[in-house]
Scaffold this active site. Sequence first.
Site, PDB file in Angstrom:
ATOM      1  N   LYS A  56       0.836  -1.208   0.000  1.00 48.63           N
ATOM      2  CA  LYS A  56       0.000   0.000   0.000  1.00 48.63           C
ATOM      3  C   LYS A  56       0.870   1.258   0.000  1.00 48.63           C
ATOM      4  O   LYS A  56       0.607   2.211  -0.740  1.00 48.63           O
ATOM      5  CB  LYS A  56      -0.930   0.006   1.217  1.00 48.63           C
ATOM      6  CG  LYS A  56      -2.020  -1.040   1.152  1.00 48.63           C
ATOM      7  CD  LYS A  56      -2.826  -1.051   2.439  1.00 48.63           C
ATOM      8  CE  LYS A  56      -3.901  -2.123   2.407  1.00 48.63           C
ATOM      9  NZ  LYS A  56      -4.708  -2.144   3.649  1.00 48.63           N
ATOM     10  N   ALA A  72      -0.931   0.901   6.600  1.00 50.48           N
ATOM     11  CA  ALA A  72      -1.028  -0.161   7.603  1.00 50.48           C
ATOM     12  C   ALA A  72      -2.004  -1.219   7.120  1.00 50.48           C
ATOM     13  O   ALA A  72      -2.849  -0.967   6.261  1.00 50.48           O
ATOM     14  CB  ALA A  72      -1.486   0.418   8.944  1.00 50.48           C
ATOM     15  N   ASP A  73      -1.861  -2.404   7.698  1.00 54.35           N
ATOM     16  CA  ASP A  73      -2.816  -3.473   7.435  1.00 54.35           C
ATOM     17  C   ASP A  73      -2.883  -4.382   8.654  1.00 54.35           C
ATOM     18  O   ASP A  73      -1.869  -4.626   9.313  1.00 54.35           O
ATOM     19  CB  ASP A  73      -2.434  -4.293   6.205  1.00 54.35           C
ATOM     20  CG  ASP A  73      -3.646  -5.018   5.650  1.00 54.35           C
ATOM     21  OD1 ASP A  73      -4.344  -4.420   4.802  1.00 54.35           O
ATOM     22  OD2 ASP A  73      -3.927  -6.145   6.077  1.00 54.35           O
ATOM     23  N   THR A  74      -4.077  -4.853   8.945  1.00 54.11           N
ATOM     24  CA  THR A  74      -4.308  -5.696  10.114  1.00 54.11           C
ATOM     25  C   THR A  74      -4.799  -7.068   9.672  1.00 54.11           C
ATOM     26  O   THR A  74      -5.698  -7.174   8.835  1.00 54.11           O
ATOM     27  CB  THR A  74      -5.333  -5.037  11.054  1.00 54.11           C
ATOM     28  OG1 THR A  74      -4.835  -3.753  11.430  1.00 54.11           O
ATOM     29  CG2 THR A  74      -5.576  -5.871  12.295  1.00 54.11           C
TER      30      THR A  74
END
Length: 192
Positions: A56, A72-74
């Site tokens: 991203k 960010a990524d979760t």
Amino acid sequence: MSTRPELVLASASPRRIELLALIGIKPDRIDPADIDETPQRDETPSRLAVRLARSKAEVVAARSPAAVVLAADTVVAVGRRLLEKAADEAEVTRFLTLLSGRNHRVFTGVAVAHEGKVRTRVVDTRVSFKVLSPGEIADYVAGGDWRGKAGGYGIQGPAGAFVTRIVGSYPAVMGLPLFETVNLLAGAGWRK
């Protein structure tokens, strides 16, 4: 007098915007990255979270080369099983049934891109859920708070009542580890 570079958030997540506001950071621009989030074969949840955050950041940095880009990524996992964003009520019901009375892990990858470099971190948080009754699951699913959330829940909403224990970073479970974010931004030369 030098001016700091523009800060671009590569996410439209209202939770990430709220978390940044808590520490006095307001992105100059929001530019969500549209990437393929399909896990690669044999990819661990931790590596997936970092890869997605990095991807991203790279996509948005290519559009804004002079900016500092934050992404960010979760990823929610029970063992190596990934619980992505639930597609429908049946899937979120399966997720919550699996999480009921168990521990799971939330991996949040964060990436900052600036001047051709991408710095990343991943935060691993352990979350325990109480045993959920079928009625509690049905009520939660009917409320719709699960939509668009990794693992089918948001800790900052009604599902917070399911959490019996958390070991790690609460803001990371919400979607953005604040300590790591501030340090990555500082490493890229961006300060409030």
